[in-house]
Every structure is written in C-alpha cells, then in structure tokens.
Design a protein around this motif. Structure first.
Motif, PDB file in Angstrom:
ATOM      1  N   LYS A  11       0.376  -1.327  -0.270  1.00  0.00           N
ATOM      2  CA  LYS A  11       0.571   0.083  -0.335  1.00  0.00           C
ATOM      3  C   LYS A  11       1.156   1.823  -0.183  1.00  0.00           C
ATOM      4  N   LEU A  12       2.088   1.047   0.943  1.00  0.00           N
ATOM      5  CA  LEU A  12       2.804   2.446   0.973  1.00  0.00           C
ATOM      6  C   LEU A  12       3.102   2.471  -0.715  1.00  0.00           C
ATOM      7  N   LYS A  13       3.957   1.662  -1.489  1.00  0.00           N
ATOM      8  CA  LYS A  13       4.965   1.818  -2.402  1.00  0.00           C
ATOM      9  C   LYS A  13       3.453   2.351  -3.753  1.00  0.00           C
ATOM     10  N   ASP A  14       2.521   3.015  -3.296  1.00  0.00           N
ATOM     11  CA  ASP A  14       1.585   3.052  -4.046  1.00  0.00           C
ATOM     12  C   ASP A  14       1.453   4.784  -4.937  1.00  0.00           C
ATOM     13  N   PRO A  15       2.002   4.994  -5.776  1.00  0.00           N
ATOM     14  CA  PRO A  15       2.448   6.174  -6.093  1.00  0.00           C
ATOM     15  C   PRO A  15       1.140   7.109  -6.152  1.00  0.00           C
ATOM     16  N   GLY A  16      -0.189   6.866  -5.612  1.00  0.00           N
ATOM     17  CA  GLY A  16      -1.310   8.194  -5.457  1.00  0.00           C
ATOM     18  C   GLY A  16      -0.149   8.021  -3.662  1.00  0.00           C
ATOM     19  N   PHE A  17      -0.405   7.074  -3.219  1.00  0.00           N
ATOM     20  CA  PHE A  17       0.040   8.007  -0.977  1.00  0.00           C
ATOM     21  C   PHE A  17       1.542   8.502  -0.763  1.00  0.00           C
ATOM     22  N   ILE A  18       2.654   8.259  -2.212  1.00  0.00           N
ATOM     23  CA  ILE A  18       3.928   8.269  -2.386  1.00  0.00           C
ATOM     24  C   ILE A  18       3.630   9.527  -3.008  1.00  0.00           C
ATOM     25  N   VAL A  19       2.487  10.482  -3.869  1.00  0.00           N
ATOM     26  CA  VAL A  19       2.507  12.093  -4.416  1.00  0.00           C
ATOM     27  C   VAL A  19       2.165  12.506  -3.098  1.00  0.00           C
ATOM     28  N   PHE A  20       1.672  12.116  -2.541  1.00  0.00           N
ATOM     29  CA  PHE A  20      -0.034  12.303  -1.137  1.00  0.00           C
ATOM     30  C   PHE A  20       1.637  13.157  -0.364  1.00  0.00           C
ATOM     31  N   ALA A  21       2.316  12.134   0.028  1.00  0.00           N
ATOM     32  CA  ALA A  21       2.960  11.797   1.349  1.00  0.00           C
ATOM     33  C   ALA A  21       4.287  12.911   0.894  1.00  0.00           C
ATOM     34  N   VAL A  22       5.106  12.937   0.080  1.00  0.00           N
ATOM     35  CA  VAL A  22       5.269  14.082  -1.151  1.00  0.00           C
ATOM     36  C   VAL A  22       5.352  15.362  -0.433  1.00  0.00           C
ATOM     37  N   CYS A  23       3.964  15.646  -1.487  1.00  0.00           N
ATOM     38  CA  CYS A  23       3.836  16.792  -1.252  1.00  0.00           C
ATOM     39  C   CYS A  23       2.853  17.409   0.854  1.00  0.00           C
ATOM     40  N   ILE A  24       2.811  16.211   1.496  1.00  0.00           N
ATOM     41  CA  ILE A  24       2.855  16.432   2.496  1.00  0.00           C
ATOM     42  C   ILE A  24       4.098  17.176   3.192  1.00  0.00           C
ATOM     43  N   VAL A  25       4.856  16.030   3.232  1.00  0.00           N
ATOM     44  CA  VAL A  25       6.273  17.186   3.434  1.00  0.00           C
ATOM     45  C   VAL A  25       6.432  18.110   2.890  1.00  0.00           C
ATOM     46  N   VAL A  26       6.378  18.078   1.548  1.00  0.00           N
ATOM     47  CA  VAL A  26       6.689  19.889   0.779  1.00  0.00           C
ATOM     48  C   VAL A  26       5.830  21.260   2.091  1.00  0.00           C
TER      49      VAL A  26
END
Length: 367
Positions: free
Chosen positions: A146-161
């Motif tokens: 689940k954590l490798k899903d592209p949608g979640f990766i984009v979401f996590a990067v946006c949160i960090v930025v």
C-alpha cells in the motif's frame, strides 16, 4: 459467520478505545494549558516565543501523560477499527475540552457553544454509522504494498513539502498572529503519523500471533517516522495553546486533522471506491455537521448569550430605532398619552395642515 463475529468484536473494541482516548486527550489540553498559564506568571520564556521552560512544570507533564494515555488508546483503536471510524470520534475531545475549559480555565461556553458540542456528537455518530470499510490489510507485507502506491507517494511528498514550507517560511512570520499556521503544521503531519500508527498496530497484532515483525525494516521505519511526526506535532501544538485560546485551538485542530487523516486514509486504503451513494452522502453530511458544530463553538464564543436572555433579544427593535427596551405594557393613562404624542408627530409632517404646530400643549393633545 466466525469472520463476522470477529469483525464485530474488533469493531466494538476499537470503538471503546477511541471513546476513552478522546476523554484523556480532552483533559490533556486543559492540564497543559494550566501549566503554560502558571509558567507565564513566572516570567519565563513562553513556548510561543521558542522557550522550553514548560518542561519543568509538573502540570504540563500531567497533561503530556494524559495525552500519552489517550494516544496509546487511540493507537490501539487504529489496530482494531478503520481510521475513518476512529478519527471522527475525536470530536468528543472537543466536547470534553470545551466543557472543562469553562470550569477550570474560566473560558465561557455560551448557548452557541453547547449547541455546537451537540452537533459534533451528532455528526460523529452519523459518520460512525456510515463509515466506509477500508480495504483489508492484515500484514506488514500488505501494508508495504500500500505504501508503494504512486498515489500515496505523491500525497506523502506533498505533505512533506507543505510542512517544510510552513515551518521555515510561514511560521516565523505569521505563526504568532494566525492560529491556522501552527495548527496546519500539526494537522498535515498528523495524517502521516496516523498511517504509521496503523502500520505499527498491524505489526503488533502480527507479533502477538508469533510473526517475527521485529526483523522487518518497515516496522522500525514506521516507528522512527512516528516519533519524528509526534515530536513536531507536540512542539507546534504547545505553541498554539500558549498563544491562542484553548476553545479556539481544539476545534480548529480537529477539523483540519480529521480532514487530513480522511484524505490520507482514502488514498492509502482506497476505501471510498466500494462505498454506496447513501454511505458517501452520510459520511460527508456527518462531517459537515461536525464542521458546523465547530463553527458555532468558535465563531460566537465571545457573545454573551444564554437562554435567560432570549426574551430580551426577541423584543429588541432593529438598529436605528429610538426604543431599545423590551415591550412592557403601560398603565391606561400613560398609554393614552403616548398614543396621542405619536399621533401629533405623524400629523406634524403634513405641511398642508397649518394648525398642526398649534395642536400640542405640554406634550399632549388638547381635546
């Protein structure tokens, strides 16, 4: 049949843990605020100004312990129930905090605030009834996928930025002027912390079943990420509580935190894809009801209004009128005098009546 019984058992365990956690978390806001207020009287550098003298205040530590117990119960609740069931119940902590702050912090809770608290409870109940069923994740390996899903990766990067921008660019300039800055930092980072909690909860359940999850790198990665996220949340939540009113911080934090967690949970577990129209409408309407309750609790907190003053407000004339007192029946003689005076004023406006200025004598008509 056995799977349904097990699911219901987990559901009620998660529900009980979530409710108990809101009580401890609601109390923690009051204890920490009391500690910060006591610290402010000593002249030490306040948390809102970057100070850490609150670490010597026992009331603050009592609040932190209470929050720790509440977060531990909340942690366990995520292991037994979906995030969209556990998170909305956080509205109860708003209720607990608002009620206790009116008793222990002398912060007013008027009729609008009480109605807002009830709406929070009703909205949470509706969301629980229509809570979407998250996709089944029973192991850390499934969580890793689940954590490798592209949608979640984009979401996590946006949160960090977004978090880094708020911490280093926005907070130094506007943090002490706008309550949303510190709360946004806590909320967006909180969405990642809930994902970590969910993964760790699954790992702990596997550990109890004999799986060697302590050898999994993902387990320790989630633990480190959780510690970092919680540390940042505690720091900026302290700053918000030190500068702004508790009855202001708590409800706004709930709205933004719940929204962030629901968005993260929907992206990570794809739980909205299998919801019916009625379920989606119920979930959205329940959340909007909570937001309305939060708005009532915050927007009108400084208005002195109670049920006892309701008759007075109902009888007040609009602005611009001369009389602002509630209607009181006059004795017969005084009422006749007032009626005659009003009739004189109306007739004096007609220019074609030459005798209008001569019809008044000592405030009454000559009859």
């Amino acid at each position: 049949m056995d799977s349904d019984v097990a699911y219901r058992s987990d559901f009620y365990i998660g529900l009980a843990l979530a409710v108990s956690s809101t009580i401890f978390i609601g109390c923690s806001f009051i204890l920490k605020k009391k500690g910060l207020l006591r610290l402010a009287k000593t002249g030490s550098t306040r948390a809102g100004q970057g100070g850490y003298a609150y670490l010597k205040e026992w009331l603050w530590w009592a609040g932190l312990i209470s929050m720790g117990i509440g977060e531990a119960a909340n942690f366990a609740a995520y292991a037994f129930a979906p995030a969209t069931l556990v998170t909305p119940l956080g509205a109860l902590s708003v209720l607990v905090s608002a009620v206790l702050s009116s008793y222990f912090l002398s912060e007013r809770l008027n009729i609008h605030g009480k109605i807002g608290c009830l709406l929070c409870i009703f909205g949470s109940t509706v969301m629980v009834i229509h809570a979407p069923q998250e996709e089944e994740v029973a192991s850390l390996s499934a969580m890793a996928e689940k954590l490798k899903d592209p949608g979640f990766i984009v979401f996590a990067v946006c949160i960090v930025v977004i978090s880094l921008a708020l911490i280093f660019l926005v907070a130094p300039r506007y943090g002490q002027k706008n309550v949303l800055v510190y709360i946004l930092i806590c909320s967006v980072i909180g969405s990642l912390s809930v994902s970590c909690v969910k993964g760790l909860g699954i790992g702990i359940k596997e550990l109890f079943h004999g799986t060697a999850v302590l050898k999994e790198p993902l387990f320790w990665s989630l633990l480190i990420c959780l510690i970092i996220c919680i540390s940042i949340q505690i720091s900026y939540l302290n700053k918000a509580l030190d500068i702004f009113n508790t009855s202001l911080v708590t409800p706004i934090y709930y709205v933004f935190f719940t929204t962030s967690v629901m968005a993260c949970s929907a992206i990570l577990f794809k739980e909205w894809l299998r919801m019916s129209t009625d379920g989606a409408a119920g979930t959205v309407s329940g959340f909007l009801t909570i937001i309305i309750g939060i708005f009532l609790l915050h927007a009108f907190k400084d208005i002195k209004f109670s049920l006892d003053s309701l008759p007075l407000y109902l009888h007040l004339r609009p602005q611009g009128r001369t009389r602002s007192q509630p209607y009181i029946a006059l004795p017969t003689d005084e009422r006749n005098t007032e009626d005659e005076s009003n009739l004189t004023k109306e007739k004096s406006t007609n220019d074609f009546l030459p005798e209008s200025s001569d019809r008044k004598s000592n405030g009454t008509f000559i009859t």
